[in-house]
Write an enzyme that holds these catalytic residues in place. Structure first.
Site, short mmCIF file in Angstrom:
data_model
loop_
_atom_site.label_atom_id
_atom_site.label_comp_id
_atom_site.label_asym_id
_atom_site.label_seq_id
_atom_site.Cartn_x
_atom_site.Cartn_y
_atom_site.Cartn_z
CD GLU A 260 -2.26 -6.87 0.03
OE1 GLU A 260 -1.29 -7.13 -0.54
OE2 GLU A 260 -3.29 -7.24 0.19
CG HIS A 278 -1.63 -11.09 -0.23
ND1 HIS A 278 -1.68 -9.94 -1.03
CD2 HIS A 278 -1.84 -12.06 -1.36
CE1 HIS A 278 -2.08 -10.31 -2.47
NE2 HIS A 278 -2.09 -11.49 -2.41
#
Length: 524
Positions: A260, A278
């Site tokens: 990420e 997220h």
């Protein structure tokens, strides 16, 4: 008046909390590392979310800093080891966004069941493909939870309200706790075979990484749907893509990814894959909860010395801290040692304090022992909330004190009762150095390095030679080698400190050596 820097965006309520507690708060967000280093020396506290990276360089410049408050669960952006070395308390807010994350998992599950994202896009395009998007009901389906701690149990509660049957795989979930929340505790293979939906709610550890992979996905019910709002890396993304293409997995929904920010991923663009960036903790309520909590915790520490939800120190007064320091190191290592060897649900923990240590305040020591014990499987546990986590899992915790002196001037013993067996580990101090002196009735004397190879074997000839040959062929040097045995039971163990990393493949070879019952890499 204490002074706090708010370096990431927090709810304005946090500033109000600081003011009410007579703590001055400056808001300066978006600072570069160089800009933060230039001003951090003025502050007693630093409040962050996930954007600001608290590095050793920043901590070196933070001469007055006493506490770092992370508004949220993870402290990956804070160098906790460096903070501890600098005497800075690191706090988080482990329960502030539990409901929000659980609700996001359920939202993704419903979206999968009814193909809402693709149906929405199709309708916006004016296609009206009513017959294309056939969904499935949640009612009557089986939800399999991999991990059933705080967030997982909330998901279970909500799923029961949707008339789903809930089964859970969690080695630390006791049968009593499962009954209390009205779910069925099962082994992983059973869950894979029965679940219509699988939702992951476990930390990312060596034992949970790729817990859903080619091998385990092949064991699932054909057409299963998978939701991951926990940690990237729990699911092998390449293997999942293959399973989605074959139809073994009907659909998947992820809020987290192995890498990420995930701007590219092999799963992107698949019609049966839903993803969000997220967002598990991204609700206004959760943001306010964690902001207010971290402001309250930091204020209480700076004005009253109270420690709450610290990840790197126990709840203990300054007066006792110096006396307890070497014992904290010892008992954390003992707890971690026992926890890493435990593979089934824990029913009870007994901690015995003998000799000099029995005269001290052992409550923080017990909390540290539980932290070490639970941390291999519970990533949000710390020495403050460890007793609460143990209670939630119906783990009975007891302390026994003996001021008598036996073979050692001071001795700490931790005994675990699991669903299958009991195991004890004991240690002492040589001066201020922690030493392991007994494991499961087998006596030895060993210091614990950061990484150790543990071997439990039958006490028969050949192990040392076979093991030395394997390690030698892998060009791994042995730094320290500790042996112990129990002549009555015929069991023996070895603890090795080595100079190089032992690969999973080599560990498998060690496990297959004659008379080896268990081989594990332990980290401290």
């Amino acid at each position: 008046m204490p002074k706090v820097l708010i370096a990431d965006k927090l709810s304005p309520q946090a500033i109000d909390v600081f003011k009410q507690n007579k703590v001055e708060a400056d808001v300066k967000t978006g600072l570069s590392p160089e800009e933060l280093i230039a001003i951090i020396g003025e502050y007693d506290g630093l409040a962050v979310r996930s954007m600001t990276k608290v590095t050793p360089a920043i901590l070196a410049a933070a001469k007055k800093l006493k506490v770092i408050g992370r508004a949220g669960i993870g402290v990956d952006n804070v160098d906790v080891k460096a903070a501890t070395a600098a005497g800075v308390v690191v706090m988080n807010t482990p329960f502030g966004n539990s409901v929000t994350t659980a609700e996001h998992a359920l939202s993704l599950m419903m979206s999968l069941a009814r193909q809402i994202p693709v149906a929405n896009a199709s309708t916006h395009a004016g296609k009206w493909e009513k017959n294309k998007f056939m969904g499935v009901e949640l009612s009557g389906k089986t939800l399999g939870l991999i991990g059933c701690g705080n967030i997982g149990s909330i998901v279970a509660d909500r799923a029961k309200g949707l008339k789903m049957k809930v089964v859970a795989y969690d080695p630390f979930l006791s049968k009593e706790r499962a009954q209390e929340i009205h779910i069925e505790k099962v082994e992983l293979d059973d869950l894979l075979a029965r679940a219509d939906f699988i939702s992951l709610h476990t930390p990312l550890t060596d034992s949970t990484r790729n817990i859903l992979s080619k091998e385990t996905l092949a064991k699932t019910k054909k057409g299963v749907r998978i939701i991951n709002c926990a940690r990237g890396g729990l699911v092998n993304e390449a293997d999942l893509k293959t399973a989605l293409e074959s139809g073994q997995v009907a659909g998947a929904a992820f809020d987290v990814f192995e890498n990420e920010p995930a701007k590219e991923n092999a799963l992107f663009g698949m019609e049966n894959f839903i993803c969000t960036p997220h967002l598990g903790a991204s609700t206004s309520e959760a943001q306010e909860n964690v902001a207010v909590q971290v402001a309250e915790q930091m204020s209480e520490y700076l004005t009253l010395g109270t420690v709450t939800n610290a990840v790197n120190m126990p709840s203990v007064s300054a007066e006792d801290a110096q006396k307890l320091k070497p014992y904290i190191t010892l008992i954390r290592q003992l707890g971690s040692f026992a926890g890493q060897l435990t593979e089934t649900g824990i029913k009870a923990v007994t901690i015995e304090y003998d000799g000099e240590v029995a005269k001290l305040n052992t409550k923080p020591l017990t909390a540290v022992a539980l932290e070490g014990l639970l941390s291999p499987l519970v990533d949000t546990v710390n020495m403050i909330n460890a007793p609460i986590v143990a209670k939630e899992r119906n783990i009975e915790v007891s302390e026994v004190k003996h001021e008598r002196r036996g073979d050692y001037q001071t001795l700490i013993r931790i005994t675990l009762t699991t669903e299958k067996r009991s195991r004890d580990v004991a240690g002492t101090l040589f001066g201020s150095k922690a030493r392991l002196v007994e494991v499961g009735g087998i006596r030895l004397e060993a210091g614990l390095a950061s990484t150790m190879l543990y071997i439990h074997n039958a006490d028969k000839p050949g192990l040392i030679g076979n093991l030395g040959k394997l390690l030698g062929e892998a060009k791994i040097n042995i730094a320290n080698f500790h042996l112990g045995r129990n002549e009555e039971t015929g069991d023996a163990l070895a603890l090795l400190e080595v100079d190089h990393t032992i690969s999973p493949e080599l560990l498998t070879q060690i496990s297959k050596l004659p008379n080896v019952k268990q081989a594990k890499i332990l980290t401290f």
